[in-house]
Design an enzyme around this catalytic site. Structure first.
Site, PDB file in Angstrom:
ATOM      1  N   HIS A  12       0.830  -1.206   0.000  1.00 42.25           N
ATOM      2  CA  HIS A  12       0.000   0.000   0.000  1.00 42.25           C
ATOM      3  C   HIS A  12       0.860   1.251   0.000  1.00 42.25           C
ATOM      4  O   HIS A  12       1.886   1.301   0.690  1.00 42.25           O
ATOM      5  CB  HIS A  12      -0.960   0.012   1.194  1.00 42.25           C
ATOM      6  CG  HIS A  12      -0.286  -0.010   2.545  1.00 42.25           C
ATOM      7  ND1 HIS A  12       0.042   1.130   3.237  1.00 42.25           N
ATOM      8  CD2 HIS A  12       0.119  -1.031   3.332  1.00 42.25           C
ATOM      9  CE1 HIS A  12       0.598   0.805   4.389  1.00 42.25           C
ATOM     10  NE2 HIS A  12       0.666  -0.506   4.474  1.00 42.25           N
ATOM     11  N   ASP A  46      -0.679   4.183   0.709  1.00 41.77           N
ATOM     12  CA  ASP A  46      -1.266   5.134   1.657  1.00 41.77           C
ATOM     13  C   ASP A  46      -0.533   5.043   2.994  1.00 41.77           C
ATOM     14  O   ASP A  46       0.049   4.016   3.346  1.00 41.77           O
ATOM     15  CB  ASP A  46      -2.778   4.921   1.831  1.00 41.77           C
ATOM     16  CG  ASP A  46      -3.147   3.558   2.401  1.00 41.77           C
ATOM     17  OD1 ASP A  46      -2.477   2.572   2.044  1.00 41.77           O
ATOM     18  OD2 ASP A  46      -4.096   3.489   3.196  1.00 41.77           O
ATOM     19  N   GLU A  71      -5.164   0.825   2.723  1.00 41.29           N
ATOM     20  CA  GLU A  71      -4.855  -0.242   3.669  1.00 41.29           C
ATOM     21  C   GLU A  71      -4.980   0.297   5.078  1.00 41.29           C
ATOM     22  O   GLU A  71      -5.465  -0.376   5.975  1.00 41.29           O
ATOM     23  CB  GLU A  71      -3.432  -0.765   3.430  1.00 41.29           C
ATOM     24  CG  GLU A  71      -3.181  -2.146   4.038  1.00 41.29           C
ATOM     25  CD  GLU A  71      -2.728  -2.109   5.496  1.00 41.29           C
ATOM     26  OE1 GLU A  71      -2.778  -3.153   6.147  1.00 41.29           O
ATOM     27  OE2 GLU A  71      -2.324  -1.044   5.985  1.00 41.29           O
ATOM     28  N   GLU A  99       4.736  -5.866   4.050  1.00 43.53           N
ATOM     29  CA  GLU A  99       4.546  -5.171   5.339  1.00 43.53           C
ATOM     30  C   GLU A  99       5.827  -5.271   6.177  1.00 43.53           C
ATOM     31  O   GLU A  99       6.593  -6.224   6.042  1.00 43.53           O
ATOM     32  CB  GLU A  99       3.374  -5.798   6.099  1.00 43.53           C
ATOM     33  CG  GLU A  99       2.000  -5.462   5.530  1.00 43.53           C
ATOM     34  CD  GLU A  99       1.587  -4.006   5.750  1.00 43.53           C
ATOM     35  OE1 GLU A  99       2.226  -3.305   6.552  1.00 43.53           O
ATOM     36  OE2 GLU A  99       0.639  -3.573   5.074  1.00 43.53           O
ATOM     37  N   HIS A 139       3.902   4.144  12.183  1.00 44.54           N
ATOM     38  CA  HIS A 139       2.783   4.934  12.737  1.00 44.54           C
ATOM     39  C   HIS A 139       3.246   5.912  13.821  1.00 44.54           C
ATOM     40  O   HIS A 139       2.423   6.484  14.525  1.00 44.54           O
ATOM     41  CB  HIS A 139       1.661   4.032  13.289  1.00 44.54           C
ATOM     42  CG  HIS A 139       0.962   3.211  12.239  1.00 44.54           C
ATOM     43  ND1 HIS A 139      -0.374   2.858  12.321  1.00 44.54           N
ATOM     44  CD2 HIS A 139       1.404   2.684  11.074  1.00 44.54           C
ATOM     45  CE1 HIS A 139      -0.704   2.131  11.254  1.00 44.54           C
ATOM     46  NE2 HIS A 139       0.368   2.021  10.487  1.00 44.54           N
TER      47      HIS A 139
END
Ligand SMILES: [Zn+2]
Length: 378
Positions: free
Chosen positions: A72, A74, A137, A166, A351
């Site tokens: 992904h 995003d 995602e 990932e 994150h």
């Protein structure tokens, strides 16, 4: 011409592709892949309740074997930019690291796989390489991978194997890959009562003790003891909401939310049955709505895990642990089509503020992906 992995990652970081915005990231990938002989399809999906999302499916070659790389572009929002020590979308390099939102999760892996794929096709291998790149995602994941997979099925695009990039490495690149993930189920529980004055409880019906009784039953539920490859399924109560600011009012309604991460003992439907039966046994009326966010997936150790493991070992010197821990990923959708394994960068800063990746790791990830492609086409 094969692009430089660092420059490509910098370009990707500079696309501010916070879900659901494409931010130029898919345009950039499409351009590079199309220039190198990939047939590209931009797949935009919409839904009434969620924002439109742009996705990219690109394939080089026609025949088998077919390896698909899924990822992904995003990224999650940056939060308070003042907490960052560099510009989140700057793609700055310092102290041997490349810095910015999405470096580890997971533009770094995308850049690495592009470079690995372009060097593989320069050898004209027998078979196909495809990219399934979504822009949804980190968001609701409704208009992303799930719908791209439906499109792929309709168009006979069924890979033999899928690698998801990932950030699965834990402490050092190569120490972990994911061969499965737990499923996720969320529940919204409501108990209705009758509002009234606390001094006159016989004229009211307090929903709070009833909700507590139901939640106690859920919290004491032993779902299973784990399986050979998974931790035990686990239910967590994540919110209780009564919204009552007065001390002299019995509220009319009490609500709670819970989430279960479940292993391969259950399907989402079987787990829902178990939860409803547990609540029913409390003999207290309730309303419950359930959403299964994803089923568990598991690729048995064997051909594919060996292929990834040996390739990673060659590139990093580490034998990756075959794990099923952590949150969900889009592999939960891909599993329906073909065997899927996840391997990527170190996830320590994902994150978070100051997300970043060591340049050395990025270079070794390219090498690991090159090894995977080499043995896939051997
Ligand atoms: Zn991710």
């Amino acid at each position: 011409m094969t692009p430089d992995v660092v420059a490509l990652l910098q370009d990707l970081i500079r696309c501010p592709s916070v879900t659901p915005h494409e931010g130029g990231a898919l345009d950039l990938l499409e351009k590079i892949l199309a220039q190198n002989g990939f047939i590209c399809h931009r797949l935009k999906f919409s839904d009434t309740d969620t924002p439109d999302v742009d996705n990219l499916y690109a394939r080089w070659g026609k025949g088998a074997p077919h390896i698909c790389f899924a990822g992904h572009t995003d990224v999650v929002p940056v939060g308070d930019e003042k907490g960052w020590s560099f510009a989140p979308f700057g793609g700055e390099i310092r102290h041997g690291e490349i810095c910015g939102r999405g470096t580890a999760d997971m533009k770094g892996a995308i850049a690495a796989f592009v470079v690995a794929a372009l060097s593989a096709i320069s050898q004209q291998p027998q078979g196909s390489i495809s990219f399934l790149i979504t822009g949804d995602e980190e968001g609701p994941a409704i208009n992303g991978t799930k719908k791209v997979l439906e499109w792929m099925e309709q168009h006979g695009e069924i890979p033999d194997f899928c690698l998801v990039g990932e950030p699965t490495s834990r402490e050092a690149l190569g120490d972990m890959m994911k061969i499965g993930r737990r499923g996720t189920l969320s529940g919204w529980l409501t108990v209705n009562g009758v509002q009234g004055h606390v001094a006159y409880p016989h004229l009211a019906d307090n929903p709070v003790p009833k909700l507590l009784k139901l939640l106690t039953a859920l919290d004491s539920l032993v779902l299973d003891h784990g399986t050979a490859h998974f931790d035990p399924s686990n239910l967590e109560i994540v919110n209780i909401d009564i919204g009552n600011s007065a001390t002299n009012v019995i509220p009319a309604e009490a609500r709670a939310v819970f989430n279960v991460r479940f292993n391969d003992t259950y399907t989402g439907a079987a787990l829902e049955q178990k939860i409803r039966a547990t609540l029913d046994s409390c003999a207290s009326p309730y309303a419950l709505s359930i959403r299964v966010g994803g089923e568990s997936f598991y690729t048995s150790p064997g051909k594919w895990s060996d292929l990834v493991s040996k390739s990673v070992e060659k590139a990093t010197g580490k034998t990756p642990e075959a794990s099923t821990t952590g949150g969900t990923s889009d592999a939960r959708f891909i599993r329906r089509l073909c065997p899927v394994i996840e391997f990527g960068l170190v996830g320590k800063t994902i994150h978070k503020t100051d997300e970043r990746v060591a340049l050395d790791d990025l270079a070794r990830l390219v090498k690991a992906y090159q090894e995977i492609l080499k043995s896939f086409f051997a």
